[in-house]
Design a protein around this motif. Sequence first.
Motif, mmCIF file in Angstrom:
data_model
loop_
_atom_site.group_PDB
_atom_site.id
_atom_site.type_symbol
_atom_site.label_atom_id
_atom_site.label_comp_id
_atom_site.label_asym_id
_atom_site.label_seq_id
_atom_site.Cartn_x
_atom_site.Cartn_y
_atom_site.Cartn_z
ATOM 1 N N GLY A 87 0.808 -1.218 0.000
ATOM 2 C CA GLY A 87 0.000 0.000 0.000
ATOM 3 C C GLY A 87 0.833 1.255 0.000
ATOM 4 N N LEU A 88 1.889 1.298 0.804
ATOM 5 C CA LEU A 88 2.714 2.504 0.856
ATOM 6 C C LEU A 88 3.515 2.700 -0.425
ATOM 7 C CD1 LEU A 88 3.969 2.384 4.552
ATOM 8 C CD2 LEU A 88 2.278 3.922 3.551
ATOM 9 N N GLY A 89 4.080 1.607 -0.956
ATOM 10 C CA GLY A 89 4.841 1.729 -2.198
ATOM 11 C C GLY A 89 3.976 2.123 -3.382
ATOM 12 N N LEU A 90 2.894 1.382 -3.573
ATOM 13 C CA LEU A 90 1.998 1.674 -4.693
ATOM 14 C C LEU A 90 1.261 2.989 -4.476
ATOM 15 C CD1 LEU A 90 0.850 0.681 -7.374
ATOM 16 C CD2 LEU A 90 -0.867 -0.586 -6.087
ATOM 17 N N GLY A 91 0.917 3.287 -3.219
ATOM 18 C CA GLY A 91 0.223 4.536 -2.923
ATOM 19 C C GLY A 91 1.071 5.757 -3.243
ATOM 20 N N THR A 92 2.366 5.676 -2.974
ATOM 21 C CA THR A 92 3.266 6.790 -3.315
ATOM 22 C C THR A 92 3.321 6.985 -4.826
ATOM 23 O OG1 THR A 92 4.582 6.323 -1.344
ATOM 24 C CG2 THR A 92 5.605 7.667 -3.060
ATOM 25 N N LEU A 93 3.391 5.884 -5.579
ATOM 26 C CA LEU A 93 3.403 5.978 -7.038
ATOM 27 C C LEU A 93 2.106 6.582 -7.562
ATOM 28 C CD1 LEU A 93 4.774 5.290 -9.752
ATOM 29 C CD2 LEU A 93 3.697 3.034 -9.598
ATOM 30 N N VAL A 94 0.976 6.142 -7.032
ATOM 31 C CA VAL A 94 -0.321 6.672 -7.471
ATOM 32 C C VAL A 94 -0.445 8.150 -7.110
ATOM 33 C CG1 VAL A 94 -2.821 6.476 -7.144
ATOM 34 C CG2 VAL A 94 -1.436 4.424 -7.408
ATOM 35 N N ALA A 95 0.073 8.537 -5.935
ATOM 36 C CA ALA A 95 0.019 9.952 -5.543
ATOM 37 C C ALA A 95 0.812 10.830 -6.498
ATOM 38 C CB ALA A 95 0.551 10.105 -4.119
ATOM 39 N N VAL A 96 1.982 10.363 -6.898
ATOM 40 C CA VAL A 96 2.785 11.122 -7.864
ATOM 41 C C VAL A 96 2.066 11.200 -9.208
ATOM 42 C CG1 VAL A 96 4.977 11.136 -9.129
ATOM 43 C CG2 VAL A 96 4.950 10.588 -6.692
ATOM 44 N N MET A 97 1.404 10.119 -9.603
ATOM 45 C CA MET A 97 0.640 10.134 -10.854
ATOM 46 C C MET A 97 -0.520 11.125 -10.784
ATOM 47 S SD MET A 97 0.596 6.032 -11.616
ATOM 48 C CE MET A 97 -0.627 6.126 -12.899
ATOM 49 N N ARG A 98 -1.158 11.231 -9.626
ATOM 50 C CA ARG A 98 -2.268 12.170 -9.482
ATOM 51 C C ARG A 98 -1.799 13.615 -9.510
ATOM 52 N NH1 ARG A 98 -7.247 11.449 -5.780
ATOM 53 N NH2 ARG A 98 -7.993 12.766 -7.443
ATOM 54 N N LEU A 99 -0.549 13.864 -9.177
ATOM 55 C CA LEU A 99 -0.001 15.217 -9.224
ATOM 56 C C LEU A 99 0.616 15.542 -10.589
ATOM 57 C CD1 LEU A 99 1.671 15.289 -5.695
ATOM 58 C CD2 LEU A 99 -0.410 16.475 -6.410
ATOM 59 N N SER A 100 0.610 14.558 -11.487
ATOM 60 C CA SER A 100 1.209 14.756 -12.801
ATOM 61 C C SER A 100 0.335 15.644 -13.679
ATOM 62 C CB SER A 100 1.411 13.394 -13.482
ATOM 63 O OG SER A 100 1.851 13.557 -14.811
ATOM 64 N N ASN A 101 0.990 16.361 -14.600
ATOM 65 C CA ASN A 101 0.271 17.172 -15.579
ATOM 66 C C ASN A 101 -0.222 16.345 -16.755
ATOM 67 O OD1 ASN A 101 0.669 19.556 -14.118
ATOM 68 N ND2 ASN A 101 2.688 19.885 -15.040
ATOM 69 N N ASN A 102 0.223 15.089 -16.827
ATOM 70 C CA ASN A 102 -0.213 14.198 -17.897
ATOM 71 C C ASN A 102 -1.641 13.750 -17.603
ATOM 72 O OD1 ASN A 102 -0.681 11.757 -19.431
ATOM 73 N ND2 ASN A 102 1.525 11.779 -19.883
ATOM 74 N N SER A 103 -2.550 14.033 -18.520
ATOM 75 C CA SER A 103 -3.965 13.734 -18.284
ATOM 76 C C SER A 103 -4.235 12.231 -18.220
ATOM 77 C CB SER A 103 -4.826 14.388 -19.369
ATOM 78 O OG SER A 103 -4.443 13.922 -20.643
ATOM 79 N N VAL A 104 -3.466 11.425 -18.949
ATOM 80 C CA VAL A 104 -3.662 9.977 -18.926
ATOM 81 C C VAL A 104 -3.283 9.418 -17.548
ATOM 82 C CG1 VAL A 104 -2.971 7.765 -19.930
ATOM 83 C CG2 VAL A 104 -3.327 9.757 -21.401
ATOM 84 N N LEU A 105 -2.104 9.823 -17.043
ATOM 85 C CA LEU A 105 -1.680 9.362 -15.724
ATOM 86 C C LEU A 105 -2.630 9.856 -14.632
ATOM 87 C CD1 LEU A 105 2.196 9.873 -15.925
ATOM 88 C CD2 LEU A 105 0.907 7.749 -16.139
ATOM 89 N N TYR A 106 -3.054 11.111 -14.748
ATOM 90 C CA TYR A 106 -3.975 11.657 -13.754
ATOM 91 C C TYR A 106 -5.311 10.915 -13.784
ATOM 92 C CZ TYR A 106 -7.099 14.843 -11.366
ATOM 93 O OH TYR A 106 -8.049 15.373 -10.519
ATOM 94 N N GLY A 107 -5.821 10.650 -14.981
ATOM 95 C CA GLY A 107 -7.103 9.946 -15.097
ATOM 96 C C GLY A 107 -7.030 8.519 -14.582
ATOM 97 N N PHE A 108 -5.934 7.826 -14.910
ATOM 98 C CA PHE A 108 -5.782 6.440 -14.454
ATOM 99 C C PHE A 108 -5.682 6.380 -12.938
ATOM 100 C CE2 PHE A 108 -3.132 2.798 -13.307
ATOM 101 C CZ PHE A 108 -3.852 1.768 -13.882
#
Length: 199
Positions: A87-108
């Motif tokens: 959870g912590l490892g994957l959660g950190t990756l997902v959090a960075v993706m949510r802060l990304s300017n890339n709309s695909v990464l943010y949407g996923f």
Amino acid sequence: MAPTTHQATTAPAGEAAADRLIAVPVRHWGRWIAAALALLSLVGLVGSLAKNPNLHWDVVGHYLFADLIFEGLVTTLWLTVAAMAIGLGLGTLVAVMRLSNNSVLYGFSSLFVWLFRGTPLLVQIIFWAYAAALYKHLMIGIPFTTVTFVQFDTNSLLTPSIAALLALGLNEAAYASEIVRAGIQSVDPGQAEAAHSSA
């Protein structure tokens, strides 16, 4: 000169009077009464459980230290540690993706958080436990072709422990990602700019 002398003589007397003031704390009788009632209720509950003949305390004592209980405890502990790590490892990756300017990464990442936070954990555990009802085989290959590199039987791959680990880890990742994202966003923009400039 006389007024000055009068002020000089009265000042120490005023300070001495201030030193003699005693602060009396406010007594909150309502809090003590509420605490006594809560304690009395707890004692009554414990007493009713101890005297309840339907609990069969001899049976509880017999099975309390059984091997099956210890096996369940070990399983619970390793599932907890492993799910937190995932959870912590994957959660950190997902959090960075949510802060990304890339709309695909943010949407996923937004879909991931919405899905695994919005559905009950028990439903997720049941889904992973019975995933073979949807997919009898799991494979890695080239999408939309018949080319397959590796193929697994779903029932043999997703054992009950692995299914529970997947459900717990992904659910924890969704919650951890929001914690990490909020922590990153709470950093002052000036601090972030200073960190980028020193790198």
